[in-house]
Design a protein around this motif. Sequence first.
Motif, PDB file in Angstrom:
ATOM      1  N   UNK A   1       5.752  38.243 -16.758  1.00 23.66           N
ATOM      2  CA  UNK A   1       6.646  37.362 -17.504  1.00 23.66           C
ATOM      3  C   UNK A   1       5.948  36.998 -18.814  1.00 23.66           C
ATOM      4  N   UNK A   2       6.672  37.109 -19.916  1.00 26.41           N
ATOM      5  CA  UNK A   2       6.064  36.832 -21.215  1.00 26.41           C
ATOM      6  C   UNK A   2       6.104  35.345 -21.522  1.00 26.41           C
ATOM      7  N   UNK A   3       4.955  34.831 -21.978  1.00 26.45           N
ATOM      8  CA  UNK A   3       4.780  33.418 -22.295  1.00 26.45           C
ATOM      9  C   UNK A   3       4.403  33.321 -23.768  1.00 26.45           C
ATOM     10  N   UNK A   4       5.060  32.427 -24.488  1.00 29.87           N
ATOM     11  CA  UNK A   4       4.814  32.264 -25.911  1.00 29.87           C
ATOM     12  C   UNK A   4       3.474  31.569 -26.145  1.00 29.87           C
TER      13      UNK A   4
ATOM     14  N   UNK B   1       5.127  19.500 -29.114  1.00 30.25           N
ATOM     15  CA  UNK B   1       6.308  18.624 -29.004  1.00 30.25           C
ATOM     16  C   UNK B   1       7.615  19.400 -29.014  1.00 30.25           C
ATOM     17  N   UNK B   2       7.583  20.622 -29.561  1.00 31.83           N
ATOM     18  CA  UNK B   2       8.784  21.454 -29.619  1.00 31.83           C
ATOM     19  C   UNK B   2       8.955  22.332 -28.385  1.00 31.83           C
ATOM     20  N   UNK B   3       8.050  22.214 -27.414  1.00 43.36           N
ATOM     21  CA  UNK B   3       8.079  23.079 -26.241  1.00 43.36           C
ATOM     22  C   UNK B   3       7.965  22.301 -24.935  1.00 43.36           C
ATOM     23  N   UNK B   4       8.470  21.066 -24.923  1.00 46.28           N
ATOM     24  CA  UNK B   4       8.410  20.236 -23.719  1.00 46.28           C
ATOM     25  C   UNK B   4       9.194  20.919 -22.596  1.00 46.28           C
ATOM     26  N   UNK B   5       8.604  20.920 -21.406  1.00 48.18           N
ATOM     27  CA  UNK B   5       9.156  21.529 -20.193  1.00 48.18           C
ATOM     28  C   UNK B   5       9.236  23.053 -20.288  1.00 48.18           C
ATOM     29  N   UNK B   6       8.462  23.651 -21.186  1.00 50.65           N
ATOM     30  CA  UNK B   6       8.377  25.103 -21.291  1.00 50.65           C
ATOM     31  C   UNK B   6       6.978  25.556 -20.906  1.00 50.65           C
ATOM     32  N   UNK B   7       6.889  26.758 -20.356  1.00 47.14           N
ATOM     33  CA  UNK B   7       5.585  27.333 -20.066  1.00 47.14           C
ATOM     34  C   UNK B   7       5.093  28.025 -21.335  1.00 47.14           C
ATOM     35  N   UNK B   8       3.864  27.689 -21.746  1.00 50.95           N
ATOM     36  CA  UNK B   8       3.281  28.227 -22.980  1.00 50.95           C
ATOM     37  C   UNK B   8       1.826  28.600 -22.744  1.00 50.95           C
ATOM     38  N   UNK B   9       1.279  29.264 -23.726  1.00 47.62           N
ATOM     39  CA  UNK B   9      -0.131  29.652 -23.722  1.00 47.62           C
ATOM     40  C   UNK B   9      -0.753  29.090 -24.993  1.00 47.62           C
ATOM     41  N   UNK B  10      -1.937  28.468 -24.870  1.00 46.16           N
ATOM     42  CA  UNK B  10      -2.625  27.869 -26.011  1.00 46.16           C
ATOM     43  C   UNK B  10      -4.066  28.365 -26.027  1.00 46.16           C
ATOM     44  N   UNK B  11      -4.500  28.841 -27.187  1.00 48.68           N
ATOM     45  CA  UNK B  11      -5.898  29.204 -27.383  1.00 48.68           C
ATOM     46  C   UNK B  11      -6.608  28.016 -28.002  1.00 48.68           C
ATOM     47  N   UNK B  12      -7.727  27.595 -27.401  1.00 45.97           N
ATOM     48  CA  UNK B  12      -8.376  26.368 -27.863  1.00 45.97           C
ATOM     49  C   UNK B  12      -9.860  26.382 -27.526  1.00 45.97           C
TER      50      UNK B  12
ATOM     51  N   UNK C   1     -14.521  28.561 -25.740  1.00 41.52           N
ATOM     52  CA  UNK C   1     -13.192  28.949 -26.209  1.00 41.52           C
ATOM     53  C   UNK C   1     -12.440  29.550 -25.034  1.00 41.52           C
ATOM     54  N   UNK C   2     -11.163  29.204 -24.922  1.00 41.96           N
ATOM     55  CA  UNK C   2     -10.384  29.637 -23.780  1.00 41.96           C
ATOM     56  C   UNK C   2      -8.906  29.681 -24.107  1.00 41.96           C
ATOM     57  N   UNK C   3      -8.163  30.382 -23.269  1.00 44.07           N
ATOM     58  CA  UNK C   3      -6.711  30.365 -23.292  1.00 44.07           C
ATOM     59  C   UNK C   3      -6.261  29.657 -22.030  1.00 44.07           C
ATOM     60  N   UNK C   4      -5.337  28.722 -22.182  1.00 44.52           N
ATOM     61  CA  UNK C   4      -4.770  28.032 -21.029  1.00 44.52           C
ATOM     62  C   UNK C   4      -3.265  28.264 -21.025  1.00 44.52           C
ATOM     63  N   UNK C   5      -2.734  28.437 -19.853  1.00 44.51           N
ATOM     64  CA  UNK C   5      -1.295  28.636 -19.687  1.00 44.51           C
ATOM     65  C   UNK C   5      -0.777  27.570 -18.739  1.00 44.51           C
ATOM     66  N   UNK C   6       0.314  26.942 -19.125  1.00 39.58           N
ATOM     67  CA  UNK C   6       0.893  25.907 -18.287  1.00 39.58           C
ATOM     68  C   UNK C   6       2.168  25.380 -18.895  1.00 39.58           C
ATOM     69  N   UNK C   7       2.666  24.293 -18.318  1.00 35.29           N
ATOM     70  CA  UNK C   7       3.908  23.676 -18.760  1.00 35.29           C
ATOM     71  C   UNK C   7       3.593  22.378 -19.497  1.00 35.29           C
TER      72      UNK C   7
END
Length: 128
Positions: free
Chosen positions: A14-17, A25-36, A84-90
């Motif tokens: 499944x593709x995650x943005x 704030x524009x992706x509340x209740x969406x599953x996303x991926x963040x590099x941080x 440095x890591x990528x996290x995926x969640x809601x």
Amino acid sequence: MVAGENQQPENGGVYVQTISIIDAKDHVDEQVRIGAWLTNKRSSGKIAFLQLRDGSAYFQGVVLKNNVSPEVFALAKGLKQETSLYVTGTIHADERSHFGYELRLMTSRLSVKVRTTRLRPRSTERTF
């Protein structure tokens, strides 16, 4: 959905943005991926709080022991500052959070990039 340059396959294809923290704030209740980068962390028993930053803003990631594999939870608790890591969640709105939102990690993976850099004195510095 066709994979774009800001999308990555997660959890069975499944593709995650992938987003910046400032756009959470524009992706509340969406599953996303963040590099941080990990700024700080704290944990108590069955929950770990990861303080993250990505150059656009700061954010809190929450890892619940019951929602991830034991390996992921142990990895989250053992992360070092500035990893440095990528996290995926809601993303969830949370008034208690200093940031107003938090990312609940609900993935079986936590992608960590480990980079070691050897610090060398500059040629203009004196060595003792």
